[in-house]
Design a protein around this motif. Sequence first.
Motif, PDB file in Angstrom:
ATOM      1  N   ALA A 179      47.247  59.129  80.443  1.00 57.42           N
ATOM      2  CA  ALA A 179      46.440  60.134  80.490  1.00 57.42           C
ATOM      3  C   ALA A 179      45.330  60.334  81.550  1.00 57.42           C
ATOM      4  N   HIS A 180      44.886  58.983  82.215  1.00 54.76           N
ATOM      5  CA  HIS A 180      43.598  59.007  82.817  1.00 54.76           C
ATOM      6  C   HIS A 180      44.056  59.966  84.197  1.00 54.76           C
ATOM      7  N   GLN A 181      42.805  60.537  84.635  1.00 59.07           N
ATOM      8  CA  GLN A 181      42.919  61.563  85.601  1.00 59.07           C
ATOM      9  C   GLN A 181      43.633  61.414  86.944  1.00 59.07           C
ATOM     10  N   ASP A 182      43.606  59.878  87.207  1.00 61.16           N
ATOM     11  CA  ASP A 182      44.211  59.417  88.551  1.00 61.16           C
ATOM     12  C   ASP A 182      45.657  59.346  88.378  1.00 61.16           C
ATOM     13  N   HIS A 183      46.157  59.962  87.319  1.00 61.98           N
ATOM     14  CA  HIS A 183      47.668  59.737  86.983  1.00 61.98           C
ATOM     15  C   HIS A 183      48.339  61.104  86.569  1.00 61.98           C
ATOM     16  N   ILE A 184      47.315  62.002  86.243  1.00 65.21           N
ATOM     17  CA  ILE A 184      47.814  63.311  85.767  1.00 65.21           C
ATOM     18  C   ILE A 184      47.416  64.466  86.507  1.00 65.21           C
ATOM     19  N   LEU A 185      46.407  64.368  87.437  1.00 61.01           N
ATOM     20  CA  LEU A 185      45.686  65.476  88.183  1.00 61.01           C
ATOM     21  C   LEU A 185      46.507  66.614  88.461  1.00 61.01           C
ATOM     22  N   ASP A 186      47.660  66.249  89.078  1.00 56.70           N
ATOM     23  CA  ASP A 186      48.659  67.294  89.764  1.00 56.70           C
ATOM     24  C   ASP A 186      50.043  67.781  88.954  1.00 56.70           C
ATOM     25  N   VAL A 187      49.757  67.108  87.522  1.00 58.11           N
ATOM     26  CA  VAL A 187      50.900  67.420  86.871  1.00 58.11           C
ATOM     27  C   VAL A 187      51.201  68.844  86.500  1.00 58.11           C
ATOM     28  N   GLU A 188      50.326  69.561  86.120  1.00 56.83           N
ATOM     29  CA  GLU A 188      50.391  71.023  85.673  1.00 56.83           C
ATOM     30  C   GLU A 188      50.803  71.974  86.804  1.00 56.83           C
ATOM     31  N   ALA A 189      50.160  71.655  88.074  1.00 56.79           N
ATOM     32  CA  ALA A 189      50.104  72.443  89.242  1.00 56.79           C
ATOM     33  C   ALA A 189      51.727  72.441  89.700  1.00 56.79           C
ATOM     34  N   ILE A 190      52.193  70.937  89.674  1.00 60.89           N
ATOM     35  CA  ILE A 190      53.530  70.600  90.230  1.00 60.89           C
ATOM     36  C   ILE A 190      54.586  71.171  89.004  1.00 60.89           C
ATOM     37  N   ALA A 191      54.309  71.243  87.791  1.00 58.42           N
ATOM     38  CA  ALA A 191      55.286  71.548  86.767  1.00 58.42           C
ATOM     39  C   ALA A 191      55.233  72.961  86.842  1.00 58.42           C
ATOM     40  N   LYS A 192      54.269  73.652  87.236  1.00 52.89           N
ATOM     41  CA  LYS A 192      54.365  75.225  87.315  1.00 52.89           C
ATOM     42  C   LYS A 192      55.235  75.792  88.217  1.00 52.89           C
ATOM     43  N   LEU A 193      55.126  75.048  89.295  1.00 55.46           N
ATOM     44  CA  LEU A 193      55.824  75.354  90.606  1.00 55.46           C
ATOM     45  C   LEU A 193      57.228  74.962  90.385  1.00 55.46           C
ATOM     46  N   GLY A 196      59.015  73.969  87.552  1.00 50.01           N
ATOM     47  CA  GLY A 196      59.647  73.658  86.334  1.00 50.01           C
ATOM     48  C   GLY A 196      60.085  72.427  85.879  1.00 50.01           C
ATOM     49  N   ALA A 197      59.508  71.381  86.247  1.00 50.53           N
ATOM     50  CA  ALA A 197      59.819  70.127  85.811  1.00 50.53           C
ATOM     51  C   ALA A 197      59.655  69.640  84.295  1.00 50.53           C
ATOM     52  N   ILE A 198      60.511  68.882  83.707  1.00 53.08           N
ATOM     53  CA  ILE A 198      60.481  68.392  82.398  1.00 53.08           C
ATOM     54  C   ILE A 198      59.216  67.173  82.559  1.00 53.08           C
ATOM     55  N   ILE A 199      58.474  67.278  81.845  1.00 50.64           N
ATOM     56  CA  ILE A 199      57.423  66.234  81.673  1.00 50.64           C
ATOM     57  C   ILE A 199      57.819  65.053  80.619  1.00 50.64           C
ATOM     58  N   VAL A 200      57.791  63.825  81.028  1.00 54.51           N
ATOM     59  CA  VAL A 200      58.163  62.968  80.138  1.00 54.51           C
ATOM     60  C   VAL A 200      57.059  61.823  80.072  1.00 54.51           C
ATOM     61  N   SER A 201      56.642  61.619  78.766  1.00 57.74           N
ATOM     62  CA  SER A 201      55.607  60.630  78.604  1.00 57.74           C
ATOM     63  C   SER A 201      55.624  60.362  76.936  1.00 57.74           C
ATOM     64  N   GLU A 228      52.285  72.230  74.169  1.00 57.31           N
ATOM     65  CA  GLU A 228      51.519  72.861  73.554  1.00 57.31           C
ATOM     66  C   GLU A 228      50.992  74.088  74.587  1.00 57.31           C
ATOM     67  N   LYS A 229      50.991  73.660  75.978  1.00 54.05           N
ATOM     68  CA  LYS A 229      50.367  74.460  76.992  1.00 54.05           C
ATOM     69  C   LYS A 229      51.569  75.208  77.451  1.00 54.05           C
ATOM     70  N   GLY A 230      52.817  74.991  77.099  1.00 50.75           N
ATOM     71  CA  GLY A 230      53.846  75.852  77.703  1.00 50.75           C
ATOM     72  C   GLY A 230      54.780  75.172  78.608  1.00 50.75           C
ATOM     73  N   PHE A 231      54.490  73.914  78.710  1.00 49.30           N
ATOM     74  CA  PHE A 231      55.429  73.300  79.929  1.00 49.30           C
ATOM     75  C   PHE A 231      56.662  72.481  78.905  1.00 49.30           C
ATOM     76  N   LYS A 232      57.720  72.492  79.558  1.00 50.49           N
ATOM     77  CA  LYS A 232      58.822  71.710  79.021  1.00 50.49           C
ATOM     78  C   LYS A 232      58.543  69.905  79.000  1.00 50.49           C
ATOM     79  N   ALA A 233      58.688  69.507  78.020  1.00 46.05           N
ATOM     80  CA  ALA A 233      58.320  68.083  77.789  1.00 46.05           C
ATOM     81  C   ALA A 233      59.207  67.557  77.080  1.00 46.05           C
ATOM     82  N   HIS A 234      59.442  66.227  77.208  1.00 49.30           N
ATOM     83  CA  HIS A 234      60.191  65.342  76.606  1.00 49.30           C
ATOM     84  C   HIS A 234      59.308  63.996  76.020  1.00 49.30           C
TER      85      HIS A 234
END
Length: 226
Positions: free
Chosen positions: A51-65, A67-72, A82-88
Motif C-alpha cells: 500500500a505504499h504511495q510509490d506503488h498505489i498513487l495512480d491506482v484509483e485514477a487508472i481504475a476509474k478510466l 474499469g480494471a479489477i484491482i488484485v491485492s 469499499e470505494k466502489g472499485f472492482k477488486a479481487h
Amino acid sequence: MKITFLGHATLLIETGNKIILVDPFITGNEKAKDLIKIENLKPDYILVTHAHQDHILDVEAIAKLSGAIIVSNYEIAMHYQEKGFKAHPMNHGGQWNFDFGTLKYVNAIHTSSFPDGSYGGQPGGFIISSDHKNIYIAGDTALTMDMKLIPLSTKLDLAVLPIGDNFTMGVDDAILASDFVACNKILGYHYDTFGYIEIDHDLALKKFANSGKNLHLLAIGEDINL
C-alpha cells in the motif's frame, strides 16, 4: 508475453488479449510522468503488491478510466472495494485462475501502509503463469528464504527483482535471490527513482554477469518479450 517498464516498480504486462498493470506510480514519478500518460493505459487488471504511495498513487485514477479489477491482499482489495472499485482479494500462498492465467500471491518482507498511515495488510509478490510463461514479481522485499519455495512448483522464465537497496534488497542480495528462485534472467526494478535508491548500472550489470546471470535494466517505456 510482453513486459513494459513504466518506471520505478510499475510494469505493464500484455499476455494473450489481456493487459495487467502492476503497482502504478507514474504521475508522481519525475522520471516517468512526462513519458507515460495514464489515460493511455487501459488495463484489465491492476496488481498491487503493497500500500505504499510509490506503488498505489495512480491506482484509483487508472481504475476509474479503465474499469480494471484491482488484485491485492485482502486489506488493500477491501479498501478499494469499499470505494466502489472492482477488486479481487488474495492472501499469501493462495492462487486463482483468472482469464489471463494463474496468479499466486507469495511472501515478501517489507511494510505496508497507506499514505494516511492506515493498515495496508501484509506485503507480497506475484507469480504470473500465462501463455506457457512464468514470471515472478517480487514486490518490495528483502532477501527471504521463502523464495526457495518458488522453484519447487514453478519454473520461472523471468524474475522481476528490486535492486535499489536501502528500502529493499540491493544488487548483491538480488543475485542471491535469483539463485533462490532458480532463474538467471532478471528484470531489475525499484531503483534510481530518488536518491536513496540510485545505483551504479555498470557495476550492477557486471556483478550479475559475473554470476552467470542476465540482468535487464530497461529504460522507461522499453519492453522485454518472453
